[in-house]
Every structure is written in C-alpha cells, then in structure tokens.
Scaffold this motif. Structure first.
Motif, PDB file in Angstrom:
ATOM      1  N   ASP A  44     -11.847  12.816  12.776  1.00  0.00           N
ATOM      2  CA  ASP A  44     -10.509  13.352  13.028  1.00  0.00           C
ATOM      3  C   ASP A  44      -9.585  13.114  11.853  1.00  0.00           C
ATOM      4  O   ASP A  44      -8.775  13.969  11.496  1.00  0.00           O
ATOM      5  CB  ASP A  44      -9.907  12.714  14.290  1.00  0.00           C
ATOM      6  N   ALA A  45      -9.677  11.919  11.242  1.00  0.00           N
ATOM      7  CA  ALA A  45      -8.768  11.573  10.145  1.00  0.00           C
ATOM      8  C   ALA A  45      -8.897  12.539   8.996  1.00  0.00           C
ATOM      9  O   ALA A  45      -7.931  12.822   8.296  1.00  0.00           O
ATOM     10  CB  ALA A  45      -9.048  10.152   9.659  1.00  0.00           C
ATOM     11  N   TRP A  75      -5.402   7.444   4.260  1.00  0.00           N
ATOM     12  CA  TRP A  75      -5.689   8.274   5.433  1.00  0.00           C
ATOM     13  C   TRP A  75      -4.788   7.941   6.615  1.00  0.00           C
ATOM     14  O   TRP A  75      -4.495   8.803   7.435  1.00  0.00           O
ATOM     15  CB  TRP A  75      -7.163   8.186   5.808  1.00  0.00           C
ATOM     16  N   LYS A  76      -4.307   6.690   6.682  1.00  0.00           N
ATOM     17  CA  LYS A  76      -3.362   6.332   7.746  1.00  0.00           C
ATOM     18  C   LYS A  76      -1.980   6.937   7.472  1.00  0.00           C
ATOM     19  O   LYS A  76      -1.284   7.352   8.398  1.00  0.00           O
ATOM     20  CB  LYS A  76      -3.255   4.805   7.862  1.00  0.00           C
ATOM     21  N   ILE A  77      -1.612   6.989   6.199  1.00  0.00           N
ATOM     22  CA  ILE A  77      -0.340   7.632   5.843  1.00  0.00           C
ATOM     23  C   ILE A  77      -0.414   9.121   6.174  1.00  0.00           C
ATOM     24  O   ILE A  77       0.550   9.709   6.692  1.00  0.00           O
ATOM     25  CB  ILE A  77      -0.029   7.416   4.353  1.00  0.00           C
ATOM     26  N   ALA A  78      -1.561   9.747   5.882  1.00  0.00           N
ATOM     27  CA  ALA A  78      -1.725  11.168   6.180  1.00  0.00           C
ATOM     28  C   ALA A  78      -1.546  11.445   7.672  1.00  0.00           C
ATOM     29  O   ALA A  78      -0.925  12.441   8.074  1.00  0.00           O
ATOM     30  CB  ALA A  78      -3.107  11.635   5.725  1.00  0.00           C
ATOM     31  N   LYS A  79      -2.082  10.564   8.497  1.00  0.00           N
ATOM     32  CA  LYS A  79      -1.942  10.730   9.946  1.00  0.00           C
ATOM     33  C   LYS A  79      -0.471  10.611  10.368  1.00  0.00           C
ATOM     34  O   LYS A  79       0.008  11.354  11.230  1.00  0.00           O
ATOM     35  CB  LYS A  79      -2.783   9.661  10.651  1.00  0.00           C
ATOM     36  N   LEU A 107       5.935  21.548   3.427  1.00  0.00           N
ATOM     37  CA  LEU A 107       4.669  21.836   4.101  1.00  0.00           C
ATOM     38  C   LEU A 107       3.531  21.972   3.090  1.00  0.00           C
ATOM     39  O   LEU A 107       2.431  21.450   3.285  1.00  0.00           O
ATOM     40  CB  LEU A 107       4.795  23.120   4.929  1.00  0.00           C
ATOM     41  N   LYS A 108       3.804  22.657   1.987  1.00  0.00           N
ATOM     42  CA  LYS A 108       2.747  22.915   1.009  1.00  0.00           C
ATOM     43  C   LYS A 108       2.378  21.673   0.202  1.00  0.00           C
ATOM     44  O   LYS A 108       1.237  21.543  -0.237  1.00  0.00           O
ATOM     45  CB  LYS A 108       3.177  24.048   0.066  1.00  0.00           C
ATOM     46  N   ILE A 109       3.321  20.768  -0.007  1.00  0.00           N
ATOM     47  CA  ILE A 109       2.994  19.564  -0.794  1.00  0.00           C
ATOM     48  C   ILE A 109       2.104  18.625   0.015  1.00  0.00           C
ATOM     49  O   ILE A 109       1.241  17.933  -0.536  1.00  0.00           O
ATOM     50  CB  ILE A 109       4.279  18.833  -1.267  1.00  0.00           C
ATOM     51  N   HIS A 110       2.302  18.608   1.343  1.00  0.00           N
ATOM     52  CA  HIS A 110       1.527  17.686   2.179  1.00  0.00           C
ATOM     53  C   HIS A 110       0.215  18.297   2.679  1.00  0.00           C
ATOM     54  O   HIS A 110      -0.786  17.588   2.788  1.00  0.00           O
ATOM     55  CB  HIS A 110       2.357  17.240   3.388  1.00  0.00           C
TER      56      HIS A 110
END
Length: 734
Positions: free
Chosen positions: A151-152, A173-177, A211-214
């Motif tokens: 999922d991550a 990956w935690k920051i991305a979540k 939105l596009k940067i992330h």
C-alpha cells in the motif's frame, strides 16, 4: 514557503494526522500545519523499474535510496557470541553496504534476499574507509510481505516515486503517506502571483503545482510544478526586499561629504602605494552614497587580501571630515585588536589627536572590547561621548547601553555573517539619525546570493588584488593513503622557518576538555563512529615533542583569556613565534606578512569558503605562500573532492559557487541569516539566476507602483505568511 492560506491550510497537523505523528513532524522536520507539509517537497524522484545512484552519497547525512540487493551474509564475531548481517545493494554501477547487528538481523535476513528491490533509509557513515548504512529502515518495492508494504508504494499514483527529505524518526514513505492525507487541501491554496505575471509567464496555478510536485505522473509534471513554485519563492522574497529598500529611501540621514584638504586627503598623501583601480572605483561608490540624505546600505565584498579594510578606513575618514564618528564592529577580540593596531600604524601621526607630534588633521582612534580594564574603558567611553574619538573599533562591547556617541555617522560591520541582525541594529540605533551602513565580507558571494541574502543592500565588489601579493600553492596531503606525505609537510614547515619565515597549523577543535563533550561521544555498537576532530592543544604537544621539536610553538584559541590571546598574536606578529597552532580564530583579518606556510589538519571538516579564508592568511608578503590540506578521508570521497577544488583554484567566487552547490539552500537564506526556517524549497540560488533577476525586476516594478500592495491582497497575504514576526524584524533591521 508558506504562501497565502485559507484556514484549511493553517490547520494543525494534529487534527489530520493525529497527535503522535504531528509531534514527530514538528520536532524533527519543523512542520506544524497542513500548509507546512504541503510545502515539504520531495527532494528527488525514483523511477519505477530503475535504480538510483549510490556513487555520491553525502557522509553523515540521512538519505533514502532505491536499490537492489546483490548479496547478503551473516558474519560472527567475539568468538561467535555476536553476529551481524551484511547486505550489499547495487544500482548497477556502484555498491553500498548495509549492516544489521545482534537481534535486529532476523527480519532483514528474511526480507532482503538477492534480487529484492527496496527503499532504504539511514545515516551514511564510513567503516574501513567505505560508506555504509548501519541499521537502515527499509520498505520493499517488489515481492514485499504484508499489505502495508504494498500500500505504501502502490498508493503513490504515477510512474515516479517521491523521495522526501526525511529523518531517522520519519522515513520518506511515512511522509508520503502523511502528504496523501493533506493533499486535497491543496485546492484551498491562495495564489500569491498577480494574474498578469502568472499568465504572461505561462505558469500553472498554485493548487495544480502542489498536486504535481507531490504526485507527478511524468517528469513534465515535475518540471511544470517546479517552474511555478520557484517563481513563488523568488518573487515573494524579492517583494519583501524591494519593500525594505523602498522604506530605506524614505528615512533621513545626515550627508557626510569629505572636506577638501582634510583628514582623508592627508591620509591619502602619506600612503606609500597607489590604490588599485577597484579600490578607487568602490570608494567613489561609497562616497556618493555618503553624500546623500538617505542612509547608505552597501555590501562590500572582495577576495582575501583585496584591500577591503583600506576602503572602509577611507570611508570612516571621510565621515570624520564631515564632523561625524565611525564605528567598526569586529566579530572577535583578536580581529578588533588587529584592526586597531594596523589602522593606527597606517595613520601614524594622523591617529594622534591632541598629542605632541600629532597632525593638525588628526583624530583619535579608540579600541573598545569586553576585556578592557576599567580605566581604559572609562576613557574610551568618554572619548566617544565627547566626540574626541572620531573612530572606534570594537567587538560586541560597542553595543552595550553605556556606549554613547557624540554623532555616529557610519557603522562598518566586518565579517557580517558572524553577527546577528539584532546586534547590528543596536549599534545603528546609537546615531542621532540612522547612520550609514557598510557591511564587509571576505567570503565572495555569487550575484544571485547577493540579490537574495543581501537583497536590501547595494553591492560593491573588489576583485583585484593589490600589487605585491604573492601566489599561494595549495596541496592535499592524504594522511591515511600516504602517511609519508604528512611527514614531508612538517619538513616543509621547518624549511620555511629555517628561511626566516613563520607558519600556522590550524585544527578544528580546541581540546583538553575545553570543547563540547558531545563531540567526543561514541556509540558502543556503531563501528562506523569516526574519531573526534584533531585538537589544538594535543596537536601542539605532539609537534613540539616530535616533528617541530626545537621550534618556538604557541597555541591560540577562543577560550584563552583576552590578554593571553593578544600577547600571543603580538609575539607572532613580531616574529617571536615560529609556528602558531590555532583554531579558526585566525580565519579573518589576521595579517602577518612573514607567515608563509599553513597546515590545516582534518581539512575535510571545514567548508570550502572557510578553507579559502584560512588560506588567505599566508602569502601576504613578498614570499610565496604554501597551504597544505591534511585529510584522512578516502580519495574517492566527496570530502576529498572538495579539498581538490580548493587546491585547484584561488578564485574565491568560483569556490563560493562550489560551496553553495554542496550545501542546502536553507543554509544560505535560513537560520544563518534570520534565525527562522528558510523560505526556499525548490529555488536554487546558483542555478536559477535568471528567475531571481526577473523576479527582482517584477518586484521593484510592483512595489514602486503600490508600496503597500493594496491592489494585490493575495500577495499581501503571502508576504504576511513569509514575514512572521521574527523574519519581519530581520528585514526591518537589515
């Protein structure tokens, strides 16, 4: 940068992410609101199916890499009582070793099988002169066990995996979540760019850029987002600086024009040399500023030894001619005493006002430091208050409430980066009207940095060395690879002394329990822990008992009593000391023409610009200079590459570019300057010169037409977000 936000973006992360995650975000990344997290951009992107580069990882920094397991093996040590797992990962062209110890090896031994792809996060360390990650966190990208791992990764739309600036407590990956949870709020971001500017430059709207940067679907998405966000950062900051410059033009100041046949002319007439073309050009720029009815705000930057002090002294003499006083603020007592000594010697009888043999044009020059005796201090304060002293040179002691001036007309700040803005402002506040300000730095600054860090100052550059300065040869001494090179370095020092010259040995630490104890802490388990930096006290003892035995060796560091420091410097300047073992207290301003050699120990622990500054202490006379950069880092390391760059050129501007490219942008505009977080996330002050220059022009045009930005409420909101209380005070005091 926090742009203009409606309340949704000002909301605390506690509400969206929960108190535990929000606490880690705040403590380790300084992220507090939804807007803060939205502006915590990925630092790079890994492409699915591709591996990342392992060849240029920075030592001692926390990194995230995407790579494939090449091999894994368990090794035993301590007679079989201990065990460790060594995993080698590869990017196809280079390799990196991962190490897991003790009971922590079981799960990674199961997960990290050859051929497995994963993201790895940890602090880069060195062991046996090879880079490694000890106990890295990891996230499997293919064939991982458990839904969480899949999922991550799979929740990130698009072909690019964002890699965020992370910490040991919070992996990428935690920051991305967490970003996923707040990303819908990007639609509420208020656009700070005037519509005409955004449309004229074909920039995407701010919500779309976020939105596009992330979550980019392509490299084109990333490029479009960065183009837009760079303009936000450059433009809002330049508007803040343009408003500051506009406000300065509204302040009154007493014009200070030099008197014909006055003190300045008398000083120029006795100079034994001709000023360089650069010194004359910059002096004219300063004199023109001093003659106006608004305060001068000028940055004087130049190469080591380019004659900045001479230019500053002539400006001070011009102000004394105009019946004002001048104050020079130096960062250390050593430098203040050096300036006082050299300026008094240069002026001769012109510095002997009221004394037998003094000139009719003379003024009094006083020194004011924290360590002065009570009687000398009282006399200096009296001379300033009555106007008897035209020039004062001092340290932070100048800022104290007791110090009163008769008529302060000019403040000269030497090596401005050593001072907080509040200190400069306190001194400027001692004038009847705002005094003129001349800020000096011997660290060459690229044009774009000058437009950002010093955007409220006009800039003068001295890029020409006076005649008679000798060349400086610089060499890297690889102490670990070739220990006999270090022995030869000490032989070269002896040779210079035997030829009648003197030498410096510079160390990064004082030693003898005088330093921060945290520098000496060692982890019992981390085999990659490096030794403490070499220390002045210990190195001096080793040299006097070993390779420099018989030479006159003294130490100098910032923890010595002021009178002891002054005595050592006077002895060294008088030629009574052969070798001075010192910390960076000798980095700027120290001028001993007979010193021809410098050995910098653990040179890899210093920055590029700092090494250039230190090197400038030799070669100041007629004999050529020699600078030896001693390092135990491996030849292929980035640290050795930095040293090679310093050895390859004497061009301070080129080195400043290299220095800046190797540091985070936040080091340039963040805490070092204002005491708050940097506003820069994607703007690179070296690479984005064109954007910064264009943003400056747009900012000047808009502020000239509407200083209060009444017609641009969204920009005003963005400015308010940038200029929180601390940062606004920083700009106001600049």
């Amino acid at each position: 940068m926090c742009n203009g936000f409606v309340p949704a973006l000002e909301e605390s992360l506690k509400k969206t992410l929960g108190p535990a995650t929000a606490k880690v975000m705040a403590e380790h990344l300084d992220l507090h609101t939804v807007g803060d997290l939205l502006h915590h951009y990925p630092r790079r992107y890994a492409e699915r199916g591709e591996l990342t580069t392992l060849s240029d990882l920075p030592l001692d920094e926390h990194v995230t890499v995407v790579a494939q397991v090449a091999s894994a093996r368990v090794l035993k040590f301590n007679g079989g009582r201990g065990q460790r797992l060594e995993v080698t990962i590869t990017d196809g062209s280079g390799q990196l070793q991962l190490v897991f110890f003790g009971r922590g090896i079981h799960k990674p031994h199961q997960d990290l099988l050859p051929g497995t792809r994963a993201m790895f996060a940890g602090k880069v360390s060195a062991f046996n002169r090879k880079l490694q990650l000890a106990h890295p966190a990891y996230q499997l990208l293919r064939g991982g066990s458990g839904a969480e791992a899949e999922d991550a990764v799979e929740s990130w739309a698009g072909a690019l995996i964002p890699i965020y600036p992370a910490t040991a407590k919070l992996e990428s990956w935690k920051i991305a979540k967490a970003v996923d949870a707040v990303l819908p709020s990007a639609q509420d971001a208020v656009d700070p760019l005037p519509p005409s500017l955004r449309q004229g430059r074909r920039l995407v709207p701010l919500p779309e850029a976020l939105l596009k940067i992330h979550r980019p679907h392509s490299k084109e998405d990333v490029a479009a987002a960065k183009d837009r966000l760079k303009w936000d950062e450059a433009f809002v900051l330049q508007v803040a600086l343009a408003r500051r410059r506009f406000a300065e033009t509204q302040l009154p100041a007493a014009p200070r024009r030099p008197t014909e046949d006055g003190l300045l002319d008398a000083f120029d007439a006795k100079l034994p040399f001709t000023l360089t073309d650069g010194q004359q050009r910059v002096s004219k720029e300063i004199f023109d500023d001093l003659a106006t009815e608004h305060p001068m705000h000028r940055l004087l930057q130049g190469e080591v030894g380019s004659g900045k002090t001479m230019v500053a002294l002539r400006a001070m003499l011009a102000v004394v001619d105009a019946e004002g006083q001048a104050a020079m603020l130096a960062p250390t007592e050593v430098l203040a005493q050096q300036h006082h000594r050299s300026i008094t010697e240069m002026m001769g009888e012109l510095a002997e006002s009221g004394m037998l043999g003094g000139s009719e044009h003379a003024t009094k020059i006083v020194l004011l430091t924290g360590s002065m005796g009570a009687a000398a201090r009282r006399q200096a304060l009296l001379d300033l208050a009555t106007g008897e002293a035209g020039i004062v040179i001092g340290t932070h002691a100048l800022i104290e409430d007791k110090v009163q001036f008769h008529d302060l007309g000019l403040v000269v700040v030497d090596e401005q980066h050593r001072f907080g803005v509040e200190q400069r402002d306190a001194l400027r506040g001692k004038g009847k009207q705002p005094p003129h300000l001349l800020v000096m730095t011997a660290t060459p600054i690229p044009r774009t940095v000058a437009m950002t860090v010093f955007g409220d100052l006009e800039t003068s550059v001295l890029d020409q060395l006076p005649a008679g300065r000798s060349p400086i040869a610089t060499h890297v001494v690889p102490a670990a690879d070739k220990p006999h090179f270090l022995a030869r370095a000490w032989e070269r020092v002896r040779e210079e002394v035997e030829n009648g010259h003197q030498a410096y040995v510079v160390c990064p630490r004082i030693g003898d329990d005088l330093d921060d104890k945290s520098a000496k802490k060692k982890s019992a388990e981390d085999e990659a822990e490096k030794r403490p930096p070499l220390a002045v006290v210990e190195v001096a003892e080793q040299l006097t008992a070993g390779p420099l035995k018989g030479l006159r060796v003294e130490v100098l560091h910032g923890r010595m009593a002021p009178e002891d420091k002054d005595a050592v410097m006077r002895a060294f300047a008088a030629g009574e000391v052969d070798v001075l073992v010192a910390t960076t207290v000798i980095e700027v301003g120290v001028n001993v023409p007979n010193a021809t050699a410098m050995v910098i120990m653990d040179a890899d622990r210093f920055g590029v610009s700092q090494l250039h500054q230190l090197r400038g202490r030799v070669g100041r006379g007629s004999a050529p200079g020699l600078c030896l950069l001693v390092s135990e880092m491996p030849e292929a390391s980035p640290a050795r590459a930095r040293l090679g760059a310093v050895a390859a050129t004497l061009d301070g501007f080129e080195l400043s570019r290299i220095d800046l490219e190797q540091r985070r942008e936040g080091d340039v505009l963040g805490q070092a300057q204002s005491g708050v977080r940097s506003s820069l996330r994607v703007l690179a002050v070296i690479d984005d010169e064109e954007i910064i220059a264009e943003a400056r022009e747009e900012a000047v045009r808009i502020v000239s037409a509407d200083p209060e930005l009444t017609g641009l409420p969204a920009l005003r909101t963005a400015l308010d977000a940038l200029l929180d209380k601390d940062r606004e005070e920083y700009l106001d005091k600049g």
